[in-house]
Design an enzyme around this catalytic site. Structure first.
Site, PDB file in Angstrom:
ATOM      1  CB  CYS A 268     -23.981 -32.269  15.658  1.00  0.00           C
ATOM      2  SG  CYS A 268     -23.098 -33.807  16.138  1.00  0.00           S
ATOM      3  CB  ALA A 269     -23.039 -26.354  15.162  1.00  0.00           C
ATOM      4  N   GLY A 272     -27.043 -23.981  12.526  1.00  0.00           N
ATOM      5  CA  GLY A 272     -27.191 -23.378  13.674  1.00  0.00           C
ATOM      6  C   GLY A 272     -28.419 -23.040  14.177  1.00  0.00           C
ATOM      7  CG  ASP A 292     -21.830 -29.634  10.921  1.00  0.00           C
ATOM      8  OD1 ASP A 292     -22.909 -29.885  11.609  1.00  0.00           O
ATOM      9  OD2 ASP A 292     -21.489 -30.300   9.733  1.00  0.00           O
ATOM     10  CG  ASP A 338     -29.571 -31.829  16.867  1.00  0.00           C
ATOM     11  OD1 ASP A 338     -30.292 -32.738  17.109  1.00  0.00           O
ATOM     12  OD2 ASP A 338     -29.732 -30.789  15.929  1.00  0.00           O
ATOM     13  CB  CYS A 391     -35.134 -35.367  13.858  1.00  0.00           C
ATOM     14  SG  CYS A 391     -33.679 -35.673  12.701  1.00  0.00           S
TER      15      CYS A 391
HETATM   16  C1  SAM Z   1     -29.086 -33.235  13.104  1.00  0.00           C
HETATM   17  S1  SAM Z   1     -27.974 -32.272  12.111  1.00  0.00           S
HETATM   18  C2  SAM Z   1     -27.709 -31.076  13.353  1.00  0.00           C
HETATM   19  C3  SAM Z   1     -28.652 -29.969  12.996  1.00  0.00           C
HETATM   20  C4  SAM Z   1     -28.393 -28.581  13.895  1.00  0.00           C
HETATM   21  N1  SAM Z   1     -27.877 -28.926  15.326  1.00  0.00           N
HETATM   22  C5  SAM Z   1     -29.579 -27.699  13.844  1.00  0.00           C
HETATM   23  O1  SAM Z   1     -30.453 -27.657  14.948  1.00  0.00           O
HETATM   24  O2  SAM Z   1     -29.617 -27.146  13.028  1.00  0.00           O
HETATM   25  C6  SAM Z   1     -26.348 -33.230  12.707  1.00  0.00           C
HETATM   26  C7  SAM Z   1     -25.124 -32.708  12.025  1.00  0.00           C
HETATM   27  O3  SAM Z   1     -23.859 -33.262  12.760  1.00  0.00           O
HETATM   28  C8  SAM Z   1     -22.830 -33.164  11.852  1.00  0.00           C
HETATM   29  N2  SAM Z   1     -22.181 -34.111  12.299  1.00  0.00           N
HETATM   30  C9  SAM Z   1     -21.984 -35.527  11.962  1.00  0.00           C
HETATM   31  N3  SAM Z   1     -20.970 -36.227  12.567  1.00  0.00           N
HETATM   32  C10 SAM Z   1     -20.263 -35.172  13.073  1.00  0.00           C
HETATM   33  C11 SAM Z   1     -18.790 -35.102  13.711  1.00  0.00           C
HETATM   34  N4  SAM Z   1     -18.291 -36.555  13.994  1.00  0.00           N
HETATM   35  N5  SAM Z   1     -18.355 -34.302  14.223  1.00  0.00           N
HETATM   36  C12 SAM Z   1     -18.918 -32.894  13.826  1.00  0.00           C
HETATM   37  N6  SAM Z   1     -20.130 -32.648  13.381  1.00  0.00           N
HETATM   38  C13 SAM Z   1     -21.080 -34.081  12.821  1.00  0.00           C
HETATM   39  C14 SAM Z   1     -23.659 -33.333  10.416  1.00  0.00           C
HETATM   40  O4  SAM Z   1     -22.698 -32.598   9.539  1.00  0.00           O
HETATM   41  C15 SAM Z   1     -24.957 -32.539  10.440  1.00  0.00           C
HETATM   42  O5  SAM Z   1     -24.882 -31.300  10.204  1.00  0.00           O
END
Ligand code: SAM
Length: 459
Positions: A268-269, A272, A292, A338, A391
């Protein structure tokens, strides 16, 4: 000549608040959409818009409570423009150092420019003057009902106050509500492939941010206490020496601590924040697969890699669980989840989170999180490490998810975060590790964003 609604920061803030109140979209997204279309070349005006909008959303219930006491007309029956101009005016009078006459005069100017009649202007003028006259003796919400009292005083929905009261008790809940309303200091992460933290600190203290100090938890963190400027205006940002990342979030990277040359999956990048940290920890050697759901986030991720002078990871848009089935990737040495979460740990940065959530989220979101853990576990190498982080402060998304996952996955075991983190971080980090299993940070206890993380090894 562009209209006032594009050139006047308070009018721009008003437009954002009306749009937010109508559909409750993500506040940051509306803010950036409206600011992009506005004509506010001065950075201080843009900062004022952000301050006003976030401030009103942060103190929404309390502002409405105060305004309702001084207005003969119910707020909920006013049209959105009048209601929100009152909120903006009251916020400026009660929470900022903006001169009082400016706060009131500017509110009336906007109403005149929008051709609102004398009656409306008179009403707004009268209510704001009453707020001002009573500024040092404002009414308190009645305290016979603890939930209602805290909900109004700190502007949180009642259901969330009730939930936290049951879990933490009165004193701690009040401390958490208060801390969640504070503005978090800006924290940066040093790109240690380019510059050491010590030399960057010397540079910042001497030249650009005299108040910069080392973060007590993250060895790469610098806290820019009181810095109100724009990060992209700092030279080290352009040199690719720094990223913006809260200290608690930096610890997630150190908890995974991927080695140079490793194969890493960032499930879940987002933009980044942690992916770039992992690349730095790996000395930019190895392979990172970054996923993502949103293409625009991954585009930003690529920009961040480029700015930091790091090799681009392999990037995939879509649901990571489904995509991995198609791609047949190698087994990974490290996986970072994440996870998407309710975000109750980052309300101080995103005050709209408290209004966007509902109790049902605590049933729906954990299922998404468990699906990610279950779906990604098979792609981890035997002996490999998986870090799961959120978070959120809520047990349903944290400890309970991990317990549920471990019950059906005896091949995974939890590692003590204190042991791992103390290899790279200051001793103080041990204060954040509990029960030899969890990394947990709280705004009211540690002055950090609220994070939860575990380190799992596949045996
Ligand atoms: C907490 S945020 C990530 C923040 C990021 N890791 C950072 O440190 O900047 C969670 C992310 O997971 C993505 N997400 C949610 N479900 C997902 C899935 N099934 N596959 C890929 N990405 C996913 C969301 O779009 C969101 O950008």
């Amino acid at each position: 000549m562009p209209r006032l609604s594009k050139t006047n920061p308070r009018a721009v803030a008003l437009k954002i608040l009306i749009r937010w109140e109508k559909g409750k979209p993500l506040l940051d997204e509306v803010l950036s959409q409206v600011l992009t279309k506005s004509v506010l070349p001065d950075e201080r005006d843009r900062a004022l818009v952000s301050e006003l909008v976030n401030g009103v959303v942060r103190h929404l219930y309390y502002l409405d409570f105060i305004l309702a006491r001084f207005s003969e007309h119910p707020l909920e029956k006013m049209d959105p423009e009048v209601r929100n101009i009152l909120r903006l005016g009251a916020y400026q009078l009660l929470y900022t150092r903006i001169p009082e006459r400016v706060a009131i005069a500017e509110s009336l100017k906007i109403l005149s420019a929008r051709r609102r009649g004398a009656w409306i202007r008179g009403l707004v003028n009268a209510v704001l003057h009453k707020v001002l006259e009573n500024k040092d003796n404002l009414p308190e919400p009645p305290d016979f009902n603890e939930v209602y009292y805290l909900s109004v005083k700190y502007s949180f929905p009642e259901w969330l106050v009730k939930r936290w009261l049951q879990r933490f008790g009165r004193e701690e809940t009040e401390a958490l509500l208060r801390a969640s309303n504070e503005r978090s200091p800006l924290v940066i992460r040093v790109n240690t492939l380019r510059v050491s933290r010590d030399s960057l600190l010397v540079y910042l203290q001497k030249d650009e941010v005299p108040t910069a100090k080392p973060c007590p938890y993250s060895p790469s963190g610098i806290v820019l206490e009181g810095f109100r400027g724009k990060i992209s205006e700092l030279k080290p940002y352009h040199f690719g020496w720094i990223s913006v990342q809260d200290s608690a979030s930096q610890l997630v990277g150190f908890l995974l601590n991927p080695k140079p040359g490793a194969k890493v999956l960032d499930a879940c990048a987002g933009v980044g924040g942690k992916t770039t940290h992992m690349a730095e920890l790996m000395q930019d050697k190895g392979t990172i697969w970054a996923f993502d759901l949103y293409e625009w986030r991954l585009e930003k991720l690529k920009e961040n890699f480029q700015r930091l002078g790091l090799k681009l990871p392999k990037v995939f848009v879509g649901d990571v669980v489904e995509k991995l089935k198609e791609l047949q990737p190698p087994f990974f040495d490290y996986i970072l989840i994440d996870a998407p979460c309710t975000g109750t740990g980052v309300i101080r940065k995103h005050p709209d989170v408290k209004w966007a959530r509902t109790e049902e989220d605590f049933l729906r979101v954990p299922e998404r999180q468990l699906r990610l853990l279950e779906g990604l576990a098979p792609f981890l190498k035997k002996g490999g490490i998986m870090v799961y982080a959120t978070c959120s402060l809520e047990p349903e998304e944290n400890e309970q998810i991990i317990e549920r996952f471990l019950q059906s996955h005896p091949e995974f075991m939890l590692e003590d975060p204190a042991k791992v983190l103390s290899k790279t971080c200051p001793e103080k980090v041990k204060e954040l590790c509990v029960e030899n299993k969890y990394l947990r940070t709280f705004p009211h206890k540690h002055g950090l964003d609220g994070f939860f993380a575990v380190r799992l090894r596949k045996v």
